[in-house]
Design a protein around this motif. Structure first.
Motif, PDB file in Angstrom:
ATOM      1  N   ILE A  83       1.117  -1.173   0.025  1.00 53.38           N
ATOM      2  CA  ILE A  83      -0.171   0.023  -0.003  1.00 53.38           C
ATOM      3  C   ILE A  83       0.758   1.180   0.111  1.00 53.38           C
ATOM      4  O   ILE A  83       2.228   1.474   1.153  1.00 53.38           O
ATOM      5  N   ASP A  84       0.882   2.161  -0.858  1.00 45.13           N
ATOM      6  CA  ASP A  84       1.445   3.803  -1.052  1.00 45.13           C
ATOM      7  C   ASP A  84       1.726   4.119   0.252  1.00 45.13           C
ATOM      8  O   ASP A  84       0.113   4.870   0.389  1.00 45.13           O
ATOM      9  N   ARG A  85       2.927   4.416   0.919  1.00 48.15           N
ATOM     10  CA  ARG A  85       2.586   5.188   2.437  1.00 48.15           C
ATOM     11  C   ARG A  85       2.403   6.215   2.230  1.00 48.15           C
ATOM     12  O   ARG A  85       1.928   6.815   3.547  1.00 48.15           O
ATOM     13  N   SER A  86       2.815   7.060   1.350  1.00 54.22           N
ATOM     14  CA  SER A  86       2.435   8.332   1.285  1.00 54.22           C
ATOM     15  C   SER A  86       1.242   8.827   0.951  1.00 54.22           C
ATOM     16  O   SER A  86       1.180  10.203   0.987  1.00 54.22           O
ATOM     17  N   GLN A  87       0.833   7.987   0.424  1.00 50.60           N
ATOM     18  CA  GLN A  87      -0.988   8.011   0.433  1.00 50.60           C
ATOM     19  C   GLN A  87      -1.841   7.865   1.337  1.00 50.60           C
ATOM     20  O   GLN A  87      -3.206   8.105   1.664  1.00 50.60           O
ATOM     21  N   ILE A  88      -1.117   6.774   2.474  1.00 49.21           N
ATOM     22  CA  ILE A  88      -2.275   6.541   3.575  1.00 49.21           C
ATOM     23  C   ILE A  88      -2.001   5.255   4.087  1.00 49.21           C
ATOM     24  O   ILE A  88      -0.610   5.027   3.799  1.00 49.21           O
ATOM     25  N   SER A  89      -1.968   6.222   5.616  1.00 50.25           N
ATOM     26  CA  SER A  89      -1.351   5.420   6.367  1.00 50.25           C
ATOM     27  C   SER A  89      -2.415   4.358   7.723  1.00 50.25           C
ATOM     28  O   SER A  89      -3.509   4.082   7.244  1.00 50.25           O
ATOM     29  N   VAL A  90      -1.714   2.955   7.364  1.00 51.66           N
ATOM     30  CA  VAL A  90      -2.717   2.243   7.490  1.00 51.66           C
ATOM     31  C   VAL A  90      -1.707   1.481   9.476  1.00 51.66           C
ATOM     32  O   VAL A  90      -0.731   1.485   9.933  1.00 51.66           O
ATOM     33  N   SER A  91      -2.904   1.229  10.278  1.00 56.05           N
ATOM     34  CA  SER A  91      -2.765   1.006  11.766  1.00 56.05           C
ATOM     35  C   SER A  91      -3.141  -0.293  12.383  1.00 56.05           C
ATOM     36  O   SER A  91      -3.952  -0.838  11.285  1.00 56.05           O
ATOM     37  N   ASP A  92      -3.831  -0.435  13.340  1.00 58.43           N
ATOM     38  CA  ASP A  92      -4.418  -2.020  13.808  1.00 58.43           C
ATOM     39  C   ASP A  92      -5.965  -1.416  13.084  1.00 58.43           C
ATOM     40  O   ASP A  92      -6.124  -2.898  12.544  1.00 58.43           O
ATOM     41  N   LYS A  93      -6.117  -0.500  13.773  1.00 60.61           N
ATOM     42  CA  LYS A  93      -8.081  -0.215  13.454  1.00 60.61           C
ATOM     43  C   LYS A  93      -8.504   1.119  12.980  1.00 60.61           C
ATOM     44  O   LYS A  93      -9.379   0.886  12.062  1.00 60.61           O
ATOM     45  N   GLU A  94      -7.417   1.236  12.229  1.00 59.43           N
ATOM     46  CA  GLU A  94      -7.995   2.577  11.596  1.00 59.43           C
ATOM     47  C   GLU A  94      -6.557   3.115  10.357  1.00 59.43           C
ATOM     48  O   GLU A  94      -5.867   2.403  10.402  1.00 59.43           O
ATOM     49  N   CYS A  95      -7.155   3.149   9.239  1.00 58.87           N
ATOM     50  CA  CYS A  95      -6.526   3.938   8.123  1.00 58.87           C
ATOM     51  C   CYS A  95      -6.719   5.562   7.996  1.00 58.87           C
ATOM     52  O   CYS A  95      -7.849   6.064   8.121  1.00 58.87           O
ATOM     53  N   SER A  96      -5.905   6.034   7.975  1.00 60.43           N
ATOM     54  CA  SER A  96      -5.549   7.506   7.484  1.00 60.43           C
ATOM     55  C   SER A  96      -5.507   7.912   5.871  1.00 60.43           C
ATOM     56  O   SER A  96      -4.289   7.913   5.974  1.00 60.43           O
ATOM     57  N   LEU A  97      -6.014   8.668   4.920  1.00 58.75           N
ATOM     58  CA  LEU A  97      -5.388   9.513   4.362  1.00 58.75           C
ATOM     59  C   LEU A  97      -4.671  10.548   4.625  1.00 58.75           C
ATOM     60  O   LEU A  97      -4.327  11.174   5.098  1.00 58.75           O
ATOM     61  N   ILE A  98      -3.518  10.890   4.185  1.00 61.30           N
ATOM     62  CA  ILE A  98      -2.270  11.432   4.654  1.00 61.30           C
ATOM     63  C   ILE A  98      -3.073  12.501   3.990  1.00 61.30           C
ATOM     64  O   ILE A  98      -2.488  13.921   4.494  1.00 61.30           O
ATOM     65  N   ASN A  99      -3.195  12.434   2.503  1.00 61.35           N
ATOM     66  CA  ASN A  99      -3.324  14.104   2.300  1.00 61.35           C
ATOM     67  C   ASN A  99      -4.974  14.813   2.334  1.00 61.35           C
ATOM     68  O   ASN A  99      -5.409  13.866   2.575  1.00 61.35           O
ATOM     69  N   LYS A 100      -5.297  15.695   1.823  1.00 61.42           N
ATOM     70  CA  LYS A 100      -6.578  16.296   1.614  1.00 61.42           C
ATOM     71  C   LYS A 100      -7.304  15.196   0.390  1.00 61.42           C
ATOM     72  O   LYS A 100      -6.648  15.131  -0.082  1.00 61.42           O
ATOM     73  N   LEU A 101      -8.431  15.104   0.368  1.00 61.42           N
ATOM     74  CA  LEU A 101      -9.590  14.785  -0.376  1.00 61.42           C
ATOM     75  C   LEU A 101     -10.763  15.849  -1.015  1.00 61.42           C
ATOM     76  O   LEU A 101     -10.857  16.608  -0.471  1.00 61.42           O
TER      77      LEU A 101
END
Length: 82
Positions: free
Chosen positions: A36-54
């Motif tokens: 997964i492109d970690r510059s676009q999305i951060s993945v943790s145990d239960k959540e994924c966060s968008l790095i950039n704005k939508l």
């Protein structure tokens, strides 16, 4: 299919002209056989966060490869309008 495993697509659509910020997705136990492109999305145990704005009237799409589809939904986020 990749390595006989289904490829799934996650698409977040922002249909308005405002910008989505601090977008967090529920993705409990998320895994992928492909990176997964970690510059676009951060993945943790239960959540994924968008790095950039939508940004307004755009989509954010990522794909993953796993035996089953994960139930990924928007958990939280904010809207910024100018």
């Amino acid at each position: 299919m990749i390595k006989n495993t289904p490829e799934w697509e996650v698409r977040l659509t922002n249909p308005c002209s405002c910008t989505g910020i601090d977008i967090v997705l529920s993705c409990d136990g998320f895994k992928s056989l492909t990176p997964i492109d970690r510059s676009q999305i951060s993945v943790s145990d239960k959540e994924c966060s968008l790095i950039n704005k939508l940004y307004g009237e755009t989509d954010f799409v990522f794909k993953y490869v796993w035996a089953k589809e994960f139930d990924i939904k928007i958990k939280s986020g904010d809207i910024a309008c100018s």
